[in-house]
Design a protein around this motif. Sequence first.
Motif, PDB file in Angstrom:
ATOM      1  N   ALA A 194      53.701  27.506  25.197  1.00 27.33           N
ATOM      2  CA  ALA A 194      53.113  26.456  26.026  1.00 27.33           C
ATOM      3  C   ALA A 194      53.991  25.201  26.006  1.00 27.33           C
ATOM      4  CB  ALA A 194      51.703  26.136  25.546  1.00 27.33           C
ATOM      5  N   TRP A 195      54.562  24.885  24.845  1.00 25.81           N
ATOM      6  CA  TRP A 195      55.398  23.678  24.719  1.00 25.81           C
ATOM      7  C   TRP A 195      56.598  23.746  25.661  1.00 25.81           C
ATOM      8  CZ3 TRP A 195      55.902  19.850  20.460  1.00 25.81           C
ATOM      9  CH2 TRP A 195      54.741  19.755  19.684  1.00 25.81           C
ATOM     10  N   ILE A 196      57.326  24.848  25.590  1.00 26.60           N
ATOM     11  CA  ILE A 196      58.551  24.963  26.385  1.00 26.60           C
ATOM     12  C   ILE A 196      58.213  25.013  27.880  1.00 26.60           C
ATOM     13  CG2 ILE A 196      60.547  26.440  26.896  1.00 26.60           C
ATOM     14  CD1 ILE A 196      60.461  27.216  23.850  1.00 26.60           C
ATOM     15  N   ALA A 197      57.209  25.836  28.231  1.00 30.03           N
ATOM     16  CA  ALA A 197      56.810  25.939  29.639  1.00 30.03           C
ATOM     17  C   ALA A 197      56.299  24.596  30.149  1.00 30.03           C
ATOM     18  CB  ALA A 197      55.748  27.018  29.811  1.00 30.03           C
ATOM     19  N   GLY A 198      55.528  23.902  29.317  1.00 27.96           N
ATOM     20  CA  GLY A 198      54.996  22.598  29.713  1.00 27.96           C
ATOM     21  C   GLY A 198      56.105  21.593  29.927  1.00 27.96           C
ATOM     22  N   PHE A 199      57.133  21.685  29.088  1.00 23.51           N
ATOM     23  CA  PHE A 199      58.269  20.782  29.225  1.00 23.51           C
ATOM     24  C   PHE A 199      59.034  21.064  30.521  1.00 23.51           C
ATOM     25  CE2 PHE A 199      62.616  19.362  28.502  1.00 23.51           C
ATOM     26  CZ  PHE A 199      62.395  18.051  28.112  1.00 23.51           C
ATOM     27  N   VAL A 200      59.251  22.354  30.807  1.00 26.26           N
ATOM     28  CA  VAL A 200      59.936  22.745  32.047  1.00 26.26           C
ATOM     29  C   VAL A 200      59.140  22.256  33.256  1.00 26.26           C
ATOM     30  CG1 VAL A 200      60.603  24.725  33.496  1.00 26.26           C
ATOM     31  CG2 VAL A 200      61.116  24.740  31.041  1.00 26.26           C
ATOM     32  N   GLN A 201      57.819  22.471  33.201  1.00 29.66           N
ATOM     33  CA  GLN A 201      56.945  22.065  34.305  1.00 29.66           C
ATOM     34  C   GLN A 201      57.039  20.563  34.561  1.00 29.66           C
ATOM     35  OE1 GLN A 201      53.001  23.519  33.857  1.00 29.66           O
ATOM     36  NE2 GLN A 201      52.183  22.369  35.582  1.00 29.66           N
ATOM     37  N   THR A 202      56.973  19.787  33.487  1.00 30.17           N
ATOM     38  CA  THR A 202      57.033  18.332  33.626  1.00 30.17           C
ATOM     39  C   THR A 202      58.411  17.903  34.130  1.00 30.17           C
ATOM     40  OG1 THR A 202      55.461  18.193  31.801  1.00 30.17           O
ATOM     41  CG2 THR A 202      56.567  16.156  32.435  1.00 30.17           C
ATOM     42  N   ALA A 203      59.462  18.581  33.635  1.00 29.12           N
ATOM     43  CA  ALA A 203      60.824  18.250  34.062  1.00 29.12           C
ATOM     44  C   ALA A 203      60.998  18.501  35.563  1.00 29.12           C
ATOM     45  CB  ALA A 203      61.834  19.053  33.263  1.00 29.12           C
ATOM     46  N   LEU A 204      60.402  19.587  36.057  1.00 25.97           N
ATOM     47  CA  LEU A 204      60.494  19.893  37.486  1.00 25.97           C
ATOM     48  C   LEU A 204      59.879  18.779  38.339  1.00 25.97           C
ATOM     49  CD1 LEU A 204      59.751  23.712  37.923  1.00 25.97           C
ATOM     50  CD2 LEU A 204      61.794  22.463  38.635  1.00 25.97           C
ATOM     51  N   PHE A 205      58.859  18.123  37.768  1.00 20.89           N
ATOM     52  CA  PHE A 205      58.212  17.032  38.500  1.00 20.89           C
ATOM     53  C   PHE A 205      58.950  15.710  38.313  1.00 20.89           C
ATOM     54  CE2 PHE A 205      54.187  18.338  40.380  1.00 20.89           C
ATOM     55  CZ  PHE A 205      54.008  19.582  39.833  1.00 20.89           C
ATOM     56  N   GLY A 206      59.898  15.692  37.381  1.00 26.21           N
ATOM     57  CA  GLY A 206      60.579  14.449  37.021  1.00 26.21           C
ATOM     58  C   GLY A 206      61.170  13.719  38.208  1.00 26.21           C
ATOM     59  N   ASP A 207      61.902  14.444  39.034  1.00 25.55           N
ATOM     60  CA  ASP A 207      62.529  13.868  40.212  1.00 25.55           C
ATOM     61  C   ASP A 207      61.476  13.258  41.131  1.00 25.55           C
ATOM     62  OD1 ASP A 207      65.193  13.651  40.684  1.00 25.55           O
ATOM     63  OD2 ASP A 207      65.176  15.083  42.356  1.00 25.55           O
TER      64      ASP A 207
END
Lengths: 227, 10
Positions: A194-207
């Motif tokens: 969940a941590w890694i996937a959650g980080f990827v998900q948030t990063a995708l929204f970063g822009d």
Amino acid sequence: MNIFRISADLLHLASFFILIFKMKATKSCKGISFKTQLMYTLVFTCRYLDLFHVLGMMITFNFAHITGLTLYNTFMKILFLAASYYIVYLMRTELKSTSDDARDTFVLWHILAPCAVLALIFNAQFTILEILWTFSIYLEAVAVMPQLMLLIETGEADSLSSHYMFAVGGYRALYLVNWVYRYATEPYYSNWIAWIAGFVQTALFGDFFYYYFVKIMSGDAALKLPT
Amino acid sequence: AAAADDHDEL
């Protein structure tokens, strides 16, 4: 349950209401990716199969393991499922003519296949429920990609669409804070999936977050992306 | 154990 977790859930719930309100008020789903919405229904369907477990406990009057948290989770899961299916239903019935399908060109297999393979390899337990849960976590992380692609394709989003995007992205960002908080305060073994996937998900929204805040600061009605 | 019941988050 901590303040970050409850805020995240409420923000997630708000995202559904923003989107449904927008579609109902404007009688249009222009700019909203049907493919992303369809992926969310798949995400919740795969993740919340344990609803049947709770249902089983209830109909057999086995209330010993049903806690306040179980009831809260169950209530929210049903709401999330109902809202996401309702959105997909609206986009395929009364609002179909306004749907941006021609520009919604993302190939879903490009995320479905890798997520399925990853879930089969990297999971906590090789059981159907656990693999589907893991698949849903991976898929949710990247389910916004068709929406991002549509946003780039059209170059702009109206105000409510961008508030919606902010709410969906912000919810997982708050979950990251929740996980850090739980890691620090609970004898809680960290869930790396969940941590890694959650980080990827948030990063995708970063822009997107960046442009969202620029837009809010400048007070523009519509979010415009540089072409 | 990592049963589905252990997923106490949404």
